[in-house]
Design an enzyme around this catalytic site. Structure first.
Site, PDB file in Angstrom:
ATOM      1  N   CYS A  98       0.864  -1.172   0.000  1.00  0.00           N
ATOM      2  CA  CYS A  98       0.000   0.000   0.000  1.00  0.00           C
ATOM      3  C   CYS A  98       0.905   1.227   0.000  1.00  0.00           C
ATOM      4  O   CYS A  98       1.631   1.459   0.966  1.00  0.00           O
ATOM      5  CB  CYS A  98      -0.895  -0.022   1.229  1.00  0.00           C
ATOM      6  SG  CYS A  98      -2.020   1.375   1.263  1.00  0.00           S
ATOM      7  N   CYS A 149      -4.347   6.423  -5.117  1.00  0.00           N
ATOM      8  CA  CYS A 149      -3.916   5.026  -4.994  1.00  0.00           C
ATOM      9  C   CYS A 149      -2.519   4.830  -5.590  1.00  0.00           C
ATOM     10  O   CYS A 149      -2.341   4.820  -6.816  1.00  0.00           O
ATOM     11  CB  CYS A 149      -4.904   4.059  -5.663  1.00  0.00           C
ATOM     12  SG  CYS A 149      -4.552   2.354  -5.207  1.00  0.00           S
TER      13      CYS A 149
HETATM   14  O1  PYC Z   1      -2.062   3.689  -2.173  1.00  0.00           O
HETATM   15  O2  PYC Z   1      -1.427   1.710  -2.816  1.00  0.00           O
HETATM   16  C1  PYC Z   1      -2.244   2.452  -2.323  1.00  0.00           C
HETATM   17  C2  PYC Z   1      -3.523   1.886  -1.837  1.00  0.00           C
HETATM   18  C3  PYC Z   1      -3.959   0.599  -1.974  1.00  0.00           C
HETATM   19  C4  PYC Z   1      -5.213   0.518  -1.372  1.00  0.00           C
HETATM   20  C5  PYC Z   1      -5.519   1.769  -0.882  1.00  0.00           C
HETATM   21  N1  PYC Z   1      -4.466   2.588  -1.170  1.00  0.00           N
END
Ligand code: PYC
Length: 335
Positions: free
Chosen positions: A101, A260
């Site tokens: 993450c 993300c």
């Molecule tokens: O930032 O890699 C990320 C992530 C994965 C799930 C939520 N954030």
């Protein structure tokens, strides 16, 4: 409290658990700094396996309501095993563990700085899928050098119930993603709930058609099949300093408030595979709530090594209390 059918419930977590909350570009991270369950003396991979097998109640209790909420990503802070590492970390959410993450790594770096355990500079962290580096800048921004990322398949056709055909790419950026641009929606104006249910239907269609992420062991050639548990939708950005806007559905059904980081890494892998972004060039990725990561990559052995930059802010320091008489001390499980 009765055990959930089919689940072993361990009650070791009844001791108070100290957590530090932060958010990375809007997406919450809860770092467990005290009260971490005993996961033995093994490697981070072995400790992750033990956490998965024996500490489901702890995971739920820390992330789910009534002490948490469905969007929280938890991070267990563990002693590193390798010289030169600042910490080892296991990421988890409302439904299980995450391979990696990036927003959580940014949150961990800012939390370690808040605790006075690291200062500006580069810090190696051990995760269950390999080493990553968090660079804490003097400006408060954190850059994470992620695990090697790649596109596995391009132009996968999928029939989605109530919608028709969509085309997407399958890519690994530390988690498995299905990346879709021809979803026919305007990400700036479409209701989050509509985006969420469309992305859920896409994930259902992937499952129904048994479309997986496939990892190939470089030594034996053995293939391992993985559920594609993240769906990423793209559209034009609304910000002048971004190249794209996304909506990311996470494994537990929530959406990522940040752009993300593993999803941005998967996107960079696709842009690299299409030959439209060169090594070192910045890619501004806007999230569905208007926050931003900047991604860049360099190449190694046919894959890319993404570096994702963003900011995180501490929002709370607290102690979670688990009263044995509390009927929801182990968290509320959504059916
Ligand atoms: O930032 O890699 C990320 C992530 C994965 C799930 C939520 N954030």
């Amino acid at each position: 409290m009765k055990a959930h059918p089919g689940r072993v419930v361990y009650r070791l977590f009844m001791d108070p658990v100290r957590v530090i909350d932060s958010h990375t570009e809007g997406e919450p991270t809860r770092v467990v700094v005290d009260g971490v369950p005993d996961l033995g003396e093994g490697t981070i991979e072995e400790q992750t396996a033990i956490f998965r097998a024996r500490h489901e109640s702890f995971r739920r209790a820390v992330t789910c309501e009534p002490r948490g909420h469905e969007a929280i990503v938890g991070a267990l802070l563990l002693e590193p095993r390798l010289p030169g590492s600042a910490a080892a970390v296991i990421f988890f959410n409302n439904v299980g563990t995450l391979h990696m993450c990036v927003h959580g790594t940014i949150g961990v770096a800012v939390t370690l700085a808040h605790l006075g355990r690291i200062g500006p500079g580069s810090h190696q962290l051990e995760t269950s899928i390999g080493l990553v580096t968090a660079h804490l800048g003097e400006n408060g921004l954190v850059s994470v050098e992620n695990v090697p990322s790649y596109r596995q398949r391009a132009g996968v056709q999928l029939h989605v119930e109530g919608h028709g055909m969509v085309t997407g790419d399958i890519a690994w950026g530390g988690n498995w993603f299905f990346l879709v641009s021809d979803h026919g929606m305007d990400l700036a104006s479409t209701d989050i709930e509509v985006l969420r249910s469309r992305a859920l239907l896409i994930r259902k269609a992937l499952e129904a058609e048994a479309i997986h992420g496939v990892q190939v062991d470089p030594e034996t050639g053995d293939e391992t099949y993985h559920v594609i548990d993240h769906v990423e939708l793209f559209d034009d950005p609304t910000r002048d300093d971004c190249d794209s806007r996304n909506f990311v559905l996470c494994p537990g059904g929530e959406y990522d408030r940040s752009p993300c980081g593993t999803g941005t890494s998967a996107k960079l892998a696709c842009l690299h595979a299409d030959g439209v972004l060169a090594a070192g060039e910045p890619w501004g990725q806007e999230s569905i709530i208007g926050s931003r990561f900047v991604g860049r990559f360099h190449e190694r052995d046919g894959k890319i090594i993404p570096t994702i930059t963003g900011g995180a802010w501490i929002s709370a320091e607290s102690t979670l209390i688990f009263d044995p008489k509390d009927p929801f001390s182990e968290g509320i499980v959504r059916s």
